[in-house]
Design an enzyme around this catalytic site. Structure first.
Site, mmCIF file in Angstrom:
data_model
loop_
_atom_site.group_PDB
_atom_site.id
_atom_site.type_symbol
_atom_site.label_atom_id
_atom_site.label_comp_id
_atom_site.label_asym_id
_atom_site.label_seq_id
_atom_site.Cartn_x
_atom_site.Cartn_y
_atom_site.Cartn_z
ATOM 1 N N ARG A 227 0.842 -1.186 0.000
ATOM 2 C CA ARG A 227 0.000 0.000 0.000
ATOM 3 C C ARG A 227 0.885 1.246 0.000
ATOM 4 O O ARG A 227 1.968 1.258 0.591
ATOM 5 C CB ARG A 227 -0.918 0.023 1.227
ATOM 6 C CG ARG A 227 -2.085 -0.960 1.164
ATOM 7 C CD ARG A 227 -3.105 -0.542 0.118
ATOM 8 N NE ARG A 227 -4.284 -1.392 0.105
ATOM 9 C CZ ARG A 227 -4.455 -2.436 -0.690
ATOM 10 N NH1 ARG A 227 -3.483 -2.785 -1.521
ATOM 11 N NH2 ARG A 227 -5.578 -3.141 -0.666
ATOM 12 N N HIS A 275 -0.587 0.350 -10.014
ATOM 13 C CA HIS A 275 -1.307 -0.579 -9.132
ATOM 14 C C HIS A 275 -1.791 -1.806 -9.912
ATOM 15 O O HIS A 275 -2.978 -2.154 -9.890
ATOM 16 C CB HIS A 275 -2.487 0.122 -8.452
ATOM 17 C CG HIS A 275 -2.871 -0.527 -7.150
ATOM 18 N ND1 HIS A 275 -3.394 0.174 -6.090
ATOM 19 C CD2 HIS A 275 -2.827 -1.822 -6.732
ATOM 20 C CE1 HIS A 275 -3.647 -0.647 -5.083
ATOM 21 N NE2 HIS A 275 -3.304 -1.866 -5.453
#
Length: 312
Positions: A227, A275
């Protein structure tokens, strides 16, 4: 059996049809605002509070490996989900294989010094460089969950020294395990490559900061697959500029999409992907969810349930 589905970007119709085929006895519908009809299971990603609040659900499935978006929303709106309702995440469903591909390819890229050769190519400079020695190229994995285990397994093929760090000690063959904050410094001290696969919890936010980076060997590399909130970006940029960190491969960020003005875009020692290190594979996710629902209906023990207190 009634199942409600919500995902802001997935092909909802594909999912509904696939779930109906996998669970023929289920009535599956796309949830929309104002839908307060009964449901037994909810399949969600970044769900609105009203979707789950007040429902007598048997379980909720997050359509990804992380549940931080749900847990953070629960902190602000505890009424959104009864504490007795089990929350599940997709533990693998093809994501482990994707993480393996991503991690191995990047570790080998750095080990063979392709980053340095790219910089030389940019200036039309021909110069063979000394090779790195495998026995000195220790790989450290922050976070020893399902995905961390998969990445460690894939790297063992290449005979790099491997170590992992987590809340509790692991017993992985061929991997040196470190546990707890008191062993973090010792873990970091030999990591030529640091791979972040930590869960997103209050304890791990901002963990990759100046203090942590200073404990790495000079010229270490960072691979962030977890993250964006784990990394203090200004501290990473400073470490890159000083040479403390020689390179970073980043798939996740504090703000996504990454704003065009963010200096990470232009840094010569940073590589960015949007991502995509491990995305949800719909067919495998449907198979996992249908199998887990069948086990829950039979009262069997199942894997993948989230410990809300721990955050994963």
């Amino acid at each position: 059996m009634d199942i409600i589905f919500y995902h802001p970007t997935f092909d909802t119709q594909w999912w509904i049809e696939a779930l109906r085929k996998a669970i023929p006895q289920a009535r599956v519908r796309a949830w929309k605002s104002g839908d307060n009809d009964s449901a037994d299971y909810a399949l969600v990603w970044h769900p609105p509070v009203e979707m789950l609040a007040g429902r007598d659900l048997k379980a909720v499935f997050a359509l990804g490996a992380g549940v931080d978006s749900i847990l953070s929303k629960l902190q602000a709106h505890p009424e959104m989900l009864n504490p007795s309702v089990p929350l599940f995440r997709l533990e693998d469903t093809g994501m482990g294989e994707q993480m393996q591909e991503y991690a191995v390819s990047q570790v080998l890229h750095w080990f063979r010094r392709f980053d340095d050769y790219r910089i030389q190519q940019n200036s039309s400079h021909w110069q063979p460089l000394p090779e790195y020695h495998r026995e000195d190229f220790t790989i450290g994995i922050l976070g020893a969950g399902v995905l961390g285990s998969k990445v460690a397994q894939s790297l063992q093929t290449w005979r790099f020294p491997l170590r992992c760090w987590s809340r509790t000690r692991k017993s992985w063959p061929g991997v040196q395990s470190f546990a707890g904050r008191e062993e973090l410094s010792a873990f970091l001290s030999q990591c030529r490559v640091l791979i972040n696969l930590l869960p997103n919890t209050p304890e791990t936010v901002g963990i990759i900061n100046q203090q942590l980076l200073e404990k790495l060997p000079d010229g270490a590399y960072l691979l962030n697959l977890a993250r964006g909130v784990h990394v203090v970006e200004d501290d990473l940029l400073a470490a890159l500029d000083s040479g403390k960190v020689k390179g970073a491969m980043l798939d996740v960020f504090n703000r996504e999409p990454l704003p065009p003005e963010n200096p990470l875009w232009q840094h010569p020692r940073v590589t960015i992907t949007p991502h995509v290190a491990a995305i949800t594979r719909p067919a495998e996710a449907v198979e996992y969810i249908s199998r887990t629902i069948a086990q829950l209906e039979k009262g069997e023990r199942v894997c993948g349930q989230v410990d809300r207190a721990r955050g994963y």
